[in-house]
Write an enzyme that holds these catalytic residues in place. Structure first.
Site, short mmCIF file in Angstrom:
data_model
loop_
_atom_site.label_atom_id
_atom_site.label_comp_id
_atom_site.label_asym_id
_atom_site.label_seq_id
_atom_site.Cartn_x
_atom_site.Cartn_y
_atom_site.Cartn_z
N ARG A 45 0.87 -1.19 0.00
CA ARG A 45 0.00 0.00 0.00
C ARG A 45 0.90 1.24 0.00
O ARG A 45 2.12 1.13 0.13
CB ARG A 45 -1.03 0.00 1.13
CG ARG A 45 -0.65 -0.60 2.45
CD ARG A 45 0.46 0.08 3.21
NE ARG A 45 0.24 1.50 3.34
CZ ARG A 45 1.17 2.39 3.60
NH1 ARG A 45 2.44 1.98 3.75
NH2 ARG A 45 0.92 3.67 3.69
N GLY A 46 0.26 2.42 -0.14
CA GLY A 46 1.02 3.65 -0.31
C GLY A 46 1.14 3.92 -1.80
O GLY A 46 1.53 3.02 -2.57
N ALA A 47 0.79 5.15 -2.20
CA ALA A 47 0.64 5.45 -3.63
C ALA A 47 1.84 5.04 -4.50
O ALA A 47 1.68 4.32 -5.49
CB ALA A 47 0.29 6.94 -3.81
N ARG A 85 -7.59 -0.30 -6.60
CA ARG A 85 -7.79 0.81 -5.66
C ARG A 85 -7.95 2.09 -6.48
O ARG A 85 -7.09 2.41 -7.30
CB ARG A 85 -6.60 0.92 -4.68
CG ARG A 85 -6.44 -0.34 -3.81
CD ARG A 85 -5.54 -0.10 -2.62
NE ARG A 85 -6.17 0.76 -1.64
CZ ARG A 85 -5.51 1.30 -0.60
NH1 ARG A 85 -4.21 1.10 -0.46
NH2 ARG A 85 -6.16 2.06 0.27
N GLN A 192 -1.67 2.46 9.95
CA GLN A 192 -0.40 2.60 9.23
C GLN A 192 0.64 3.36 10.06
O GLN A 192 1.84 3.11 9.94
CB GLN A 192 -0.61 3.35 7.90
CG GLN A 192 -1.34 2.58 6.83
CD GLN A 192 -2.82 2.87 6.83
OE1 GLN A 192 -3.41 3.17 7.86
NE2 GLN A 192 -3.44 2.77 5.67
N ASP A 233 -2.02 10.79 -2.12
CA ASP A 233 -2.45 9.74 -3.06
C ASP A 233 -2.81 10.32 -4.41
O ASP A 233 -2.72 9.64 -5.44
CB ASP A 233 -3.63 8.96 -2.49
CG ASP A 233 -3.11 8.06 -1.38
OD1 ASP A 233 -2.98 8.55 -0.25
OD2 ASP A 233 -2.78 6.90 -1.68
N ASN A 243 -5.34 12.38 0.64
CA ASN A 243 -4.42 11.54 1.41
C ASN A 243 -5.23 10.77 2.44
O ASN A 243 -6.46 10.93 2.52
CB ASN A 243 -3.32 12.40 2.06
CG ASN A 243 -2.19 11.56 2.64
OD1 ASN A 243 -1.65 10.67 1.97
ND2 ASN A 243 -1.83 11.79 3.90
N LYS A 244 -4.57 9.96 3.20
CA LYS A 244 -5.23 9.09 4.17
C LYS A 244 -6.28 9.84 5.00
O LYS A 244 -6.06 10.97 5.42
CB LYS A 244 -4.16 8.49 5.10
CG LYS A 244 -4.63 7.56 6.17
CD LYS A 244 -5.51 6.45 5.67
CE LYS A 244 -4.92 5.66 4.53
NZ LYS A 244 -5.95 4.83 3.82
O1 MRU Z 1 -4.47 3.25 2.19
P1 MRU Z 1 -2.99 3.45 2.06
O2 MRU Z 1 -2.22 2.90 3.20
O3 MRU Z 1 -2.49 2.98 0.71
O4 MRU Z 1 -2.82 5.02 2.10
C1 MRU Z 1 -1.54 5.55 2.03
C2 MRU Z 1 -1.49 7.02 2.18
O5 MRU Z 1 -2.49 7.69 2.34
C3 MRU Z 1 -0.15 7.65 2.01
O6 MRU Z 1 -0.03 8.79 2.81
C4 MRU Z 1 0.06 8.05 0.56
O7 MRU Z 1 -0.22 6.96 -0.30
C5 MRU Z 1 1.43 8.54 0.29
S1 MRU Z 1 2.62 7.26 0.43
C6 MRU Z 1 4.15 7.90 0.04
#
Ligand code: MRU
Length: 342
Positions: A45-47, A85, A192, A233, A243-244
């Site tokens: 996970r994470g963009a 996603r 996270q 994201d 973002n999250k």
């Molecule tokens: O749902 P996730 O864990 O994929 O969400 C991740 C985030 O919101 C991060 O802050 C974002 O992807 C940036 S990661 C460098």
């Protein structure tokens, strides 16, 4: 440094982010469908990491497809990966990049197409680490010395091919000799912050304290936080940032308390086709992520739940967007396209 994802002869190997830090377990995806499941289930996970996984997913898919029908199978592979996603634009960016390359090779022997796709996926991975180092270098000077940095979710090595975006800025500030300590928001419901950010910063020996999400305002008001740095994201042309979930609340509280709020993200996270954040699709995740913690129910059976995985922070709360090409500031409609070279 932790290896988030790797291309190997056996397949795409990922550290399983659903079980960290209790367990350090690696998952090997041997075909594109397994990569798609890993993205959807948040094993990765994470963009930016999702983008790297998608690139490797396209490459592994074409290794196994029928040479006579690879063109049609490429569509299926890309569609399957794209349906995992919806919010992180890096997913679609990486799929497009791989697809464009494959189509440009039409007519070449399948062995060549396969080899070039592997090379490209590995290049996406390697570029991501270099980009994060550049983001870190561009952001390190913005972090006040001798104060805490607040971060939300995990925008670290685990959310990228390595080093991280928001955590890359923190790492670069520490490497530059600054006395930096971190508050990591726990980040309900997937945790996270508590599980992943705390784990990787602890491994680096960076002074980190976990706070629950509802404590952020308290510490921002107490003057303990020099700045906030988060990842993204998807960023719209006007600088609105998805973002999250919970990032928006932190941004409002930061502004209320005069604390700078920075977003660290690669240019591939910009979606300049969207004029505002209202157009960013927000993923809704399963209710069980809210009602259960590690399989244990923490809410009554049958209760209604909402679980948007992301929120949008309007650009007026964003002090600066730190990219590998430099730091964008308002008005973002001008600064972001300029940095992106568009
Ligand atoms: O749902 P996730 O864990 O994929 O969400 C991740 C985030 O919101 C991060 O802050 C974002 O992807 C940036 S990661 C460098």
């Amino acid at each position: 440094m932790v290896e988030t994802i790797q291309w190997t002869a056996d397949g795409v190997v990922m550290i399983d982010q659903t079980v960290l830090p209790r367990e350090t377990k690696f998952v090997t995806c041997r075909d594109y469908k397994e990569v798609a499941v890993a993205i959807k289930d948040m094993i990765i996970r994470g963009a930016p990491a999702i983008g790297v996984a998608a690139a490797m997913g396209v490459a592994i898919g074409v290794q196994k497809c029928d040479p006579a029908a690879w063109r049609a199978e490429l569509e299926t592979i890309c569609d399957t990966l794209a349906r995992t996603r919806p919010t992180a634009v890096n997913l679609f960016w990486a799929i497009d990049r791989m697809k464009r390359l494959a189509l440009s090779l039409e007519g070449k022997p399948i062995e060549e197409i396969r080899a070039r796709l592997i090379e490209e996926a590995v290049r996406v991975y390697e570029e991501d680490i270099a980009i994060n180092k550049a983001i870190g270098a561009n952001g390190a000077g913005l972090v006040p010395d001798g104060k805490r940095v607040l971060t939300h979710c995990n925008a670290g090595a685990l959310a990228t091919a390595g080093y991280g975006t928001a955590l890359g800025v923190i790492r670069a500030a520490v490497e530059a000799g600054k006395q930096i300590a971190v508050y990591a928001d726990e980040t309900r419901p997937f945790l996270q912050g508590a599980r992943l950010t705390a784990w990787e910063l602890q491994q680096d020996g960076i002074d980190t304290k976990i706070i629950t999400d509802n404590m952020a305002g308290h510490f921002l008001r107490a003057g303990k936080i020099g700045c906030v740095v988060v990842g993204a994201d998807r960023i719209a042309r006007n600088g609105d940032v998805a973002n999250k979930i919970g990032t928006y609340s932190v941004a409002v509280l930061a502004k209320e308390n005069g604390v700078p709020f920075y977003v660290a993200a690669p240019i591939s996270t910009l979606d300049l086709t969207l004029t505002s954040g209202e157009q960013i699709p927000i993923e809704e995740r399963p209710a069980a992520e809210v009602t259960h913690v590690f399989g244990v129910a923490v809410a009554p059976d049958g209760i209604g739940v909402e679980n948007p995985a992301f929120d949008v922070t309007p650009n007026r709360y964003v002090t600066g967007i730190i990219t590998e090409k430099g730091v964008a500031t308002a008005p973002y409609e001008e600064s972001l396209p300029r940095l992106a070279g568009m």
